[in-house]
Design a protein around this motif. Sequence first.
Motif, PDB file in Angstrom:
ATOM      1  N   MET A 165       0.837  -1.214   0.000  1.00 38.14           N
ATOM      2  CA  MET A 165       0.000   0.000   0.000  1.00 38.14           C
ATOM      3  C   MET A 165       0.870   1.263   0.000  1.00 38.14           C
ATOM      4  O   MET A 165       0.624   2.210  -0.753  1.00 38.14           O
ATOM      5  CB  MET A 165      -0.902  -0.032   1.247  1.00 38.14           C
ATOM      6  N   GLY A 166       1.903   1.249   0.834  1.00 38.28           N
ATOM      7  CA  GLY A 166       2.816   2.401   0.902  1.00 38.28           C
ATOM      8  C   GLY A 166       3.512   2.643  -0.423  1.00 38.28           C
ATOM      9  O   GLY A 166       3.691   3.789  -0.850  1.00 38.28           O
ATOM     10  N   MET A 167       3.881   1.552  -1.093  1.00 42.13           N
ATOM     11  CA  MET A 167       4.561   1.695  -2.385  1.00 42.13           C
ATOM     12  C   MET A 167       3.623   2.262  -3.450  1.00 42.13           C
ATOM     13  O   MET A 167       4.042   3.058  -4.292  1.00 42.13           O
ATOM     14  CB  MET A 167       5.114   0.340  -2.824  1.00 42.13           C
ATOM     15  N   VAL A 168       2.365   1.829  -3.415  1.00 37.81           N
ATOM     16  CA  VAL A 168       1.373   2.381  -4.366  1.00 37.81           C
ATOM     17  C   VAL A 168       1.247   3.893  -4.131  1.00 37.81           C
ATOM     18  O   VAL A 168       1.240   4.695  -5.078  1.00 37.81           O
ATOM     19  CB  VAL A 168       0.010   1.675  -4.191  1.00 37.81           C
ATOM     20  N   LEU A 208       3.483   5.940  -2.688  1.00 41.74           N
ATOM     21  CA  LEU A 208       4.723   6.627  -3.093  1.00 41.74           C
ATOM     22  C   LEU A 208       4.827   6.726  -4.619  1.00 41.74           C
ATOM     23  O   LEU A 208       5.274   7.755  -5.152  1.00 41.74           O
ATOM     24  CB  LEU A 208       5.947   5.891  -2.545  1.00 41.74           C
ATOM     25  N   ALA A 209       4.407   5.658  -5.313  1.00 47.86           N
ATOM     26  CA  ALA A 209       4.461   5.683  -6.786  1.00 47.86           C
ATOM     27  C   ALA A 209       3.523   6.771  -7.325  1.00 47.86           C
ATOM     28  O   ALA A 209       3.884   7.505  -8.257  1.00 47.86           O
ATOM     29  CB  ALA A 209       4.075   4.315  -7.342  1.00 47.86           C
ATOM     30  N   ALA A 210       2.339   6.886  -6.716  1.00 49.01           N
ATOM     31  CA  ALA A 210       1.384   7.913  -7.162  1.00 49.01           C
ATOM     32  C   ALA A 210       1.946   9.315  -6.888  1.00 49.01           C
ATOM     33  O   ALA A 210       1.832  10.218  -7.735  1.00 49.01           O
ATOM     34  CB  ALA A 210       0.052   7.729  -6.435  1.00 49.01           C
ATOM     35  N   VAL A 211       2.571   9.475  -5.737  1.00 44.14           N
ATOM     36  CA  VAL A 211       3.168  10.774  -5.384  1.00 44.14           C
ATOM     37  C   VAL A 211       4.312  11.100  -6.347  1.00 44.14           C
ATOM     38  O   VAL A 211       4.429  12.239  -6.830  1.00 44.14           O
ATOM     39  CB  VAL A 211       3.669  10.760  -3.914  1.00 44.14           C
ATOM     40  N   ALA A 212       5.138  10.087  -6.659  1.00 43.58           N
ATOM     41  CA  ALA A 212       6.263  10.307  -7.582  1.00 43.58           C
ATOM     42  C   ALA A 212       5.747  10.703  -8.963  1.00 43.58           C
ATOM     43  O   ALA A 212       6.305  11.601  -9.609  1.00 43.58           O
ATOM     44  CB  ALA A 212       7.114   9.029  -7.673  1.00 43.58           C
ATOM     45  N   TRP A 213       4.672  10.042  -9.394  1.00 39.97           N
ATOM     46  CA  TRP A 213       4.115  10.353 -10.707  1.00 39.97           C
ATOM     47  C   TRP A 213       3.590  11.788 -10.741  1.00 39.97           C
ATOM     48  O   TRP A 213       3.841  12.538 -11.697  1.00 39.97           O
ATOM     49  CB  TRP A 213       2.990   9.357 -11.031  1.00 39.97           C
ATOM     50  N   LYS A 214       2.896  12.187  -9.668  1.00 45.18           N
ATOM     51  CA  LYS A 214       2.375  13.552  -9.614  1.00 45.18           C
ATOM     52  C   LYS A 214       3.512  14.569  -9.529  1.00 45.18           C
ATOM     53  O   LYS A 214       3.439  15.649 -10.123  1.00 45.18           O
ATOM     54  CB  LYS A 214       1.427  13.711  -8.419  1.00 45.18           C
ATOM     55  N   ALA A 215       4.559  14.210  -8.802  1.00 47.24           N
ATOM     56  CA  ALA A 215       5.723  15.115  -8.712  1.00 47.24           C
ATOM     57  C   ALA A 215       6.366  15.269 -10.086  1.00 47.24           C
ATOM     58  O   ALA A 215       6.764  16.369 -10.487  1.00 47.24           O
ATOM     59  CB  ALA A 215       6.726  14.568  -7.698  1.00 47.24           C
ATOM     60  N   GLN A 216       6.445  14.153 -10.801  1.00 47.35           N
ATOM     61  CA  GLN A 216       7.011  14.167 -12.153  1.00 47.35           C
ATOM     62  C   GLN A 216       6.193  15.071 -13.075  1.00 47.35           C
ATOM     63  O   GLN A 216       6.736  15.747 -13.953  1.00 47.35           O
ATOM     64  CB  GLN A 216       7.033  12.722 -12.703  1.00 47.35           C
ATOM     65  N   GLN A 217       4.865  15.080 -12.853  1.00 44.65           N
ATOM     66  CA  GLN A 217       3.958  15.914 -13.656  1.00 44.65           C
ATOM     67  C   GLN A 217       4.038  17.398 -13.265  1.00 44.65           C
ATOM     68  O   GLN A 217       3.353  18.221 -13.841  1.00 44.65           O
ATOM     69  CB  GLN A 217       2.509  15.447 -13.473  1.00 44.65           C
ATOM     70  N   GLY A 218       4.819  17.690 -12.240  1.00 44.83           N
ATOM     71  CA  GLY A 218       4.953  19.084 -11.803  1.00 44.83           C
ATOM     72  C   GLY A 218       3.778  19.569 -10.964  1.00 44.83           C
ATOM     73  O   GLY A 218       3.496  20.775 -10.913  1.00 44.83           O
ATOM     74  N   ARG A 219       3.100  18.648 -10.293  1.00 49.92           N
ATOM     75  CA  ARG A 219       1.915  19.049  -9.530  1.00 49.92           C
ATOM     76  C   ARG A 219       2.236  19.376  -8.079  1.00 49.92           C
ATOM     77  O   ARG A 219       1.337  19.618  -7.279  1.00 49.92           O
ATOM     78  CB  ARG A 219       0.851  17.949  -9.649  1.00 49.92           C
ATOM     79  N   TYR A 220       3.501  19.324  -7.712  1.00 45.04           N
ATOM     80  CA  TYR A 220       3.916  19.760  -6.369  1.00 45.04           C
ATOM     81  C   TYR A 220       4.952  20.868  -6.511  1.00 45.04           C
ATOM     82  O   TYR A 220       5.680  20.935  -7.503  1.00 45.04           O
ATOM     83  CB  TYR A 220       4.523  18.597  -5.580  1.00 45.04           C
ATOM     84  N   GLU A 237       4.096  15.102   1.618  1.00 48.13           N
ATOM     85  CA  GLU A 237       4.225  14.918   3.076  1.00 48.13           C
ATOM     86  C   GLU A 237       3.293  13.812   3.585  1.00 48.13           C
ATOM     87  O   GLU A 237       3.670  13.041   4.470  1.00 48.13           O
ATOM     88  CB  GLU A 237       3.920  16.233   3.795  1.00 48.13           C
ATOM     89  N   SER A 238       2.111  13.726   3.021  1.00 54.86           N
ATOM     90  CA  SER A 238       1.160  12.686   3.444  1.00 54.86           C
ATOM     91  C   SER A 238       1.688  11.299   3.085  1.00 54.86           C
ATOM     92  O   SER A 238       1.669  10.381   3.919  1.00 54.86           O
ATOM     93  CB  SER A 238      -0.203  12.895   2.782  1.00 54.86           C
ATOM     94  N   GLY A 239       2.146  11.151   1.849  1.00 53.89           N
ATOM     95  CA  GLY A 239       2.714   9.866   1.415  1.00 53.89           C
ATOM     96  C   GLY A 239       3.917   9.491   2.262  1.00 53.89           C
ATOM     97  O   GLY A 239       4.084   8.333   2.657  1.00 53.89           O
TER      98      GLY A 239
END
Lengths: 91, 197
Positions: B147-150, B152-164, B173-175
């Motif tokens: 669950m944690g990896m899912v 983190l992967a979602a957070v990484a993808w959003k970070a890659q998209q420039g959404r943070y 921070e939540s992830g």
Amino acid sequence: MEKRIVFGLRVCTWVWLLMLLLTTLTYAIGERGLSGLAISLGVLGIALLKGHLVGAWFMGLNQVRGLWRWPVTLWLLIPGGLIGTAFILAS
Amino acid sequence: MSVAIPSIHHETVERYPPGDLAVWIFILAELLVFALFFTAYAFARMQDVALFNEFQQYLDRRSAFINTLALITGSYFVVRAVAAIRDDDRRACVRWLLASLVMGVLFLVVKSVEYAHHYEQGVTMSTNTFYMFYLSLTFFHFMHVIMGMVILAAVAWKAQQGRYSAQQHTGVESGASYWHMVDLVWLILFPLVYVMH
């Protein structure tokens, strides 16, 4: 927190290294087959210290004031105390 | 969310922990369940210390040691990811998150090999009380790692998209907080099940 440098490294890096060291100590105790109440309580104490380090420095709770500073500490102390009690009663 | 209060040491002190408050409520609920599990293990052990001590010796302590190092290191990488996004360095944030995911994969592989070994030996939850606790506790935690990896992967993808950004990174921070919880639980589970006897 993450950017503060102590002896050339970030504080979080020191915390990480300390936890690796404490984990290695726990593993060495297990590999040597050390047992008994004092050893078990010592190992439990090391685990609780590591948990405190994660809560304070990794989760950032040392930067939080008030009620939210304490849940992880309580989570460590209450089950930790009960586990310790169970081991004492079993010895 | 982040209500900064100046402290007497001139450092920023927050009223709430990093990340979404709802995630923290979820984290506390998860921690409570694991606390009950740990306490039940310790008191069940009281009923048959010899059995718990005997079968604990058959566990692969080296694998558990490697997994502990992996989770601690993964947690450290996540701390660096949060620091990176606070500096508005999105690329570094993604790199640290991916490094943390590698640690998660390492954990899953090592633990799966351990489970396969038990399976070959015919160990099940019905074998005895010790294995019932060992398998249920570690598998419950195993699911949390996934669950944690899912997350983190979602957070990484959003970070890659420039959404943070340095201004808006509650998701990171939540992830991170969830991943630290997974680490925190294992830090108690490892000595309790594999070492203390």
